[in-house]
Scaffold this motif. Structure first.
Motif, short mmCIF file in Angstrom:
data_model
loop_
_atom_site.label_atom_id
_atom_site.label_comp_id
_atom_site.label_asym_id
_atom_site.label_seq_id
_atom_site.Cartn_x
_atom_site.Cartn_y
_atom_site.Cartn_z
N ALA A 69 0.90 -1.28 -0.13
CA ALA A 69 -0.04 -0.01 0.08
C ALA A 69 0.87 1.02 0.05
O ALA A 69 0.64 1.98 -0.77
CB ALA A 69 -1.24 -0.14 1.29
N GLY A 70 2.01 1.29 0.97
CA GLY A 70 2.67 2.43 1.10
C GLY A 70 2.31 3.42 1.86
O GLY A 70 0.99 3.39 2.53
N VAL A 71 2.81 4.49 1.93
CA VAL A 71 2.82 5.87 2.84
C VAL A 71 2.62 6.93 2.11
O VAL A 71 3.55 6.93 1.04
CB VAL A 71 3.57 5.95 3.97
N PRO A 72 1.79 7.98 2.44
CA PRO A 72 1.75 9.11 1.45
C PRO A 72 2.99 10.08 1.87
O PRO A 72 3.28 10.39 2.82
CB PRO A 72 0.28 9.69 1.83
N ARG A 73 3.34 10.76 0.58
CA ARG A 73 4.56 11.75 0.62
C ARG A 73 4.28 12.64 -0.14
O ARG A 73 3.85 12.40 -1.21
CB ARG A 73 6.00 10.85 0.38
N LYS A 74 4.90 13.81 0.02
CA LYS A 74 5.09 14.89 -1.00
C LYS A 74 6.14 14.73 -1.99
O LYS A 74 7.21 14.54 -1.67
CB LYS A 74 5.08 16.12 -0.30
N LEU A 75 5.90 14.58 -3.28
CA LEU A 75 6.74 14.22 -4.23
C LEU A 75 7.21 15.36 -5.27
O LEU A 75 6.25 15.94 -5.72
CB LEU A 75 6.30 13.19 -5.32
N HIS A 76 8.35 16.04 -5.04
CA HIS A 76 8.88 17.28 -5.75
C HIS A 76 9.28 16.53 -7.30
O HIS A 76 10.01 15.97 -7.39
CB HIS A 76 9.82 17.95 -5.06
N GLU A 77 8.87 17.43 -8.28
CA GLU A 77 9.34 17.25 -9.46
C GLU A 77 10.65 17.92 -9.58
O GLU A 77 10.60 19.06 -9.63
CB GLU A 77 8.52 17.41 -10.70
N LEU A 124 11.25 13.12 -1.90
CA LEU A 124 10.05 12.98 -1.10
C LEU A 124 10.16 13.52 0.29
O LEU A 124 11.16 13.67 0.88
CB LEU A 124 9.97 11.39 -0.96
N ASN A 125 9.00 14.15 0.66
CA ASN A 125 8.95 14.92 2.06
C ASN A 125 7.66 14.53 2.82
O ASN A 125 6.72 14.20 2.08
CB ASN A 125 8.75 16.55 1.82
N GLU A 126 7.79 14.48 4.22
CA GLU A 126 6.81 14.21 4.78
C GLU A 126 5.78 15.36 4.84
O GLU A 126 6.28 16.47 4.71
CB GLU A 126 7.01 13.87 6.48
N TYR A 127 4.32 15.00 4.95
CA TYR A 127 3.38 16.27 5.22
C TYR A 127 3.41 16.31 6.90
O TYR A 127 3.23 15.76 7.74
CB TYR A 127 2.00 15.74 4.81
N PRO A 128 3.54 17.72 7.09
CA PRO A 128 3.47 18.24 8.48
C PRO A 128 2.38 17.74 9.31
O PRO A 128 1.14 17.68 8.75
CB PRO A 128 3.62 19.87 8.20
N GLY A 129 2.73 17.27 10.38
CA GLY A 129 1.57 16.92 11.30
C GLY A 129 0.95 15.39 11.03
O GLY A 129 -0.03 14.95 11.74
N CYS A 130 1.84 14.74 9.94
CA CYS A 130 1.27 13.23 9.75
C CYS A 130 2.18 12.18 10.50
O CYS A 130 3.39 12.61 10.33
CB CYS A 130 1.17 13.18 8.13
N ASN A 131 1.54 11.17 10.80
CA ASN A 131 2.65 10.07 11.11
C ASN A 131 3.11 9.28 10.01
O ASN A 131 2.44 9.05 8.94
CB ASN A 131 1.45 9.12 11.76
N PRO A 132 4.56 9.34 10.15
CA PRO A 132 5.29 9.03 8.92
C PRO A 132 5.19 7.40 8.63
O PRO A 132 5.19 7.18 7.49
CB PRO A 132 6.69 9.12 9.71
N GLY A 133 4.43 6.74 9.50
CA GLY A 133 4.33 5.42 9.35
C GLY A 133 2.99 4.89 8.70
O GLY A 133 2.41 3.64 8.54
N SER A 134 1.92 6.26 8.75
CA SER A 134 0.46 5.75 8.51
C SER A 134 0.28 5.72 6.95
O SER A 134 0.80 6.73 6.19
CB SER A 134 -0.46 6.80 9.21
N ASP A 135 -0.87 5.21 6.68
CA ASP A 135 -1.31 4.91 5.30
C ASP A 135 -2.21 5.94 4.57
O ASP A 135 -2.65 6.17 3.78
CB ASP A 135 -1.64 3.60 4.82
N SER A 136 -2.67 6.83 6.01
CA SER A 136 -3.58 7.92 5.72
C SER A 136 -3.25 9.06 6.43
O SER A 136 -2.67 9.06 7.36
CB SER A 136 -4.95 7.56 6.16
N CYS A 137 -3.59 10.35 6.05
CA CYS A 137 -3.18 11.70 6.54
C CYS A 137 -4.04 12.58 5.98
O CYS A 137 -4.62 12.78 4.86
CB CYS A 137 -1.68 12.02 6.07
N TRP A 138 -4.40 13.53 7.11
CA TRP A 138 -5.28 14.71 6.81
C TRP A 138 -4.26 15.97 6.76
O TRP A 138 -3.52 16.24 7.61
CB TRP A 138 -6.30 15.06 7.86
#
Length: 308
Positions: free
Chosen positions: A257-265, A287-301
């Motif tokens: 499934a993976g974890v969500p990350r911000k991908l920069h072109e 790749l960067n983490e989204y602020p306030g999100c659990n790095p290991g979670s597969d879902s994030c607001w």
């Protein structure tokens, strides 16, 4: 000259013209030698063109035709012309004014749509293209640009493709394929994409060059999406944007499934949400983490400001 006389002359030309395709009869008529054969072929072909156009102009009997150019024979199957796809070498060659006579209104000659200079009979879809129907504005003209721009105004319904992106070019070609598969190809329209002999113009050559570029770009994007599958995304007014990953997110099937990350072109300010495996999320500098999100979670607001 009356209709009967015109038809008689036309039949005579056809009878003689048949011999242009027989390499043994031409030398018999005009002397031996390949040079004579080529000259005869051109003479008969030009005479045939003039006769069919004369017949149409003076009697309304439309037997004009166009010949396939060599360009398409060098292309991959998906780049073949509509005429080639329909195995048809004797089709209409219409001016823009003549094409207007095929808009399906009362007294018109039929119901035709043109795209990239290729003309299709859409009578089978009259519930969509007939007068008063959703897509009637496409009939009797070549409104190629509008198929991808969404501008169905009088100025938007044009064959001018200037300023379109490669994605637009690819999208336009998908519409051509749609018409090739679903409707009958009937000929070409003289103007932007074909000349008065039915031969491709520089504009059509440029389109196919752009199409090849678009195919390459799409292949690169597909490879990138396989490496970095897009996240699932939803938005709620009271909570913001949610991004999450599943084994099928982004339309890419995989065993993780993976974890969500911000991908920069690289080289741009653009970014998007990508689903990545935890190990990749740590090692890839784009790749960067989204602020306030659990790095290991597969879902994030995430907040809208954090998406940029």
């Amino acid at each position: 000259m009356g209709t009967g006389t015109a038809i008689s002359v036309f039949v005579i030309i056809i009878s003689v013209g048949v011999h242009q395709y027989n390499p043994f009869l031409i030398p018999t008529l005009l002397g031996k030698g390949l040079g004579y054969t080529r000259v005869a072929h051109r003479l008969f072909t030009d005479a045939f063109d003039k006769a069919t156009n004369y017949l149409y102009t003076n009697t309304g009997i439309d037997l004009r035709y166009e010949r396939e150019d060599e360009f398409y024979s060098k292309q991959k199957p998906e780049f073949q012309s509509p005429a080639k796809m329909h195995k048809s070498y004797a089709k209409l060659l219409l001016t823009k004014q003549e094409l207007k006579q095929y808009d399906g209104t009362e007294g018109s000659k039929g119901l035709y749509v043109a795209i990239l200079g290729s003309v299709f009979d859409v009578s089978a879809g009259k519930d969509h293209y007939g007068p008063g129907c959703s897509y009637h504005f496409f009939t009797g003209i070549d409104g190629s640009r509008a198929f991808v721009s969404g501008d169905f105004s009088e100025t938007g319904l044009t064959d001018d493709l200037s300023g379109l992106s490669n994605k637009d070019i690819k999208g336009l070609w998908k519409w051509v394929e749609f018409y090739k598969n679903d409707y009958k190809y009937v000929g070409k329209v003289i103007g932007k994409f074909y000349d008065s002999k039915g031969r491709k113009t520089r504009d059509l050559e440029d389109f196919y060059s752009r199409l090849k570029e678009a195919e390459k770009e799409e292949a690169l994007e597909d490879n990138e999406k396989k490496k970095y599958p897009p996240c699932n995304v939803e938005w709620k007014k009271d909570k913001g944007t949610r991004v999450w990953c599943t084994p099928n997110s982004g339309g890419i099937s995989r065993h993780w499934a993976g974890v969500p990350r911000k991908l920069h072109e690289p080289g741009t300010k653009n970014s998007r949400c990508a689903c990545v495996e935890p190990k990749t999320a740590v090692e890839d500098p784009n790749l960067n983490e989204y602020p306030g999100c659990n790095p290991g979670s597969d879902s994030c607001w995430i907040k809208d400001s954090d998406k940029k």
